[in-house]
Design a protein around this motif. Sequence first.
Motif, PDB file in Angstrom:
ATOM      1  N   VAL A   5       0.792  -1.135  -0.029  1.00 51.63           N
ATOM      2  CA  VAL A   5       0.074  -0.087  -0.031  1.00 51.63           C
ATOM      3  C   VAL A   5       0.850   1.182   0.052  1.00 51.63           C
ATOM      4  CG1 VAL A   5      -1.654   1.325   1.190  1.00 51.63           C
ATOM      5  CG2 VAL A   5      -1.910  -1.073   1.142  1.00 51.63           C
ATOM      6  N   LYS A  51      -3.351   4.285  -2.095  1.00 52.24           N
ATOM      7  CA  LYS A  51      -4.266   4.634  -1.006  1.00 52.24           C
ATOM      8  C   LYS A  51      -4.178   6.258  -0.572  1.00 52.24           C
ATOM      9  CE  LYS A  51      -7.270   4.380   1.918  1.00 52.24           C
ATOM     10  NZ  LYS A  51      -8.515   5.306   1.768  1.00 52.24           N
ATOM     11  N   ILE A  63      -6.206   1.173   5.723  1.00 51.79           N
ATOM     12  CA  ILE A  63      -4.887   0.519   5.206  1.00 51.79           C
ATOM     13  C   ILE A  63      -5.035  -1.006   5.621  1.00 51.79           C
ATOM     14  CG2 ILE A  63      -2.604   0.250   5.064  1.00 51.79           C
ATOM     15  CD1 ILE A  63      -2.383   3.287   5.289  1.00 51.79           C
ATOM     16  N   PRO A  68      -2.249  -5.673   3.608  1.00 55.79           N
ATOM     17  CA  PRO A  68      -0.867  -5.234   2.954  1.00 55.79           C
ATOM     18  C   PRO A  68       0.064  -5.998   3.625  1.00 55.79           C
ATOM     19  CG  PRO A  68      -1.179  -3.393   4.110  1.00 55.79           C
ATOM     20  CD  PRO A  68      -2.353  -4.342   4.387  1.00 55.79           C
ATOM     21  N   ILE A  71       3.850  -1.353   3.852  1.00 60.11           N
ATOM     22  CA  ILE A  71       3.111   0.045   3.680  1.00 60.11           C
ATOM     23  C   ILE A  71       4.278   1.037   3.620  1.00 60.11           C
ATOM     24  CG2 ILE A  71       1.426   1.857   4.591  1.00 60.11           C
ATOM     25  CD1 ILE A  71       0.929  -0.744   6.431  1.00 60.11           C
ATOM     26  N   GLU A  73       4.364   5.280   3.068  1.00 61.36           N
ATOM     27  CA  GLU A  73       4.005   6.792   3.051  1.00 61.36           C
ATOM     28  C   GLU A  73       4.855   7.684   2.600  1.00 61.36           C
ATOM     29  OE1 GLU A  73       0.771   9.611   5.301  1.00 61.36           O
ATOM     30  OE2 GLU A  73       1.801   8.008   6.533  1.00 61.36           O
ATOM     31  N   THR A 135      -1.171   0.491  11.908  1.00 60.83           N
ATOM     32  CA  THR A 135      -1.050  -0.623  10.879  1.00 60.83           C
ATOM     33  C   THR A 135      -0.617  -1.854  11.559  1.00 60.83           C
ATOM     34  OG1 THR A 135       0.902   0.466  10.069  1.00 60.83           O
ATOM     35  CG2 THR A 135      -1.097   1.284   9.053  1.00 60.83           C
ATOM     36  N   CYS A 139       5.453  -0.590   8.240  1.00 55.69           N
ATOM     37  CA  CYS A 139       5.139   0.607   7.827  1.00 55.69           C
ATOM     38  C   CYS A 139       6.257   1.555   7.857  1.00 55.69           C
ATOM     39  CB  CYS A 139       3.990   1.289   8.297  1.00 55.69           C
ATOM     40  SG  CYS A 139       3.513   2.708   7.736  1.00 55.69           S
TER      41      CYS A 139
END
Length: 177
Positions: A5, A51, A63, A68, A71, A73, A135, A139
């Motif tokens: 993601v 996303k 999420i 996933p 992740i 970001e 999450t 991540c």
Amino acid sequence: MKRIVLVPGHSSFDPGAINKNLNLKEYDCVLEMALKLFKSDDLGNVDMILKRRNSYQTLAEEINSLNPDYIFELHLNAANGKAQGTEVLYCSSSKKGKNIAEILQNNLVKALSYPDRGIKSIKIGDRGSNILWKTKAPCVIVESCFIDSLKFREDLKMKETISALKEGIREIIDRQV
């Protein structure tokens, strides 16, 4: 197949950091990076999900519902108009997150030639802790450069950043982090 993601940080309502001299908004830049990474077809056996943030409060839950494996970001840093560098943030309790952060940081520093600000362990309550702590999958938050210190749009090094992220993703998957 690994599911990733990819989250462009901020939103059109909350554009994040701004470089007024170049009329650059963090969200526009990281969305462009995310879209180019999402559309790339050379990552092999990866299910990439883009996303966007609907609400900061529900982002982690949204999420998690996508199940996933990883992740990422994407963000751009800002400080005083002079700071430069690349850093990757991870949840302080996640060994996998730390390993992923190290891989991405090494690839980004090599490709971008910005100062290495290192990986940063994030505790509950620190910046970025909402997504990093809530999450389920490992991540990281990628801060590829400081948007407020860029002199030219080309200093974003968009192609180099995307290439470094792809290399990092391949390494993460190959090493089964």
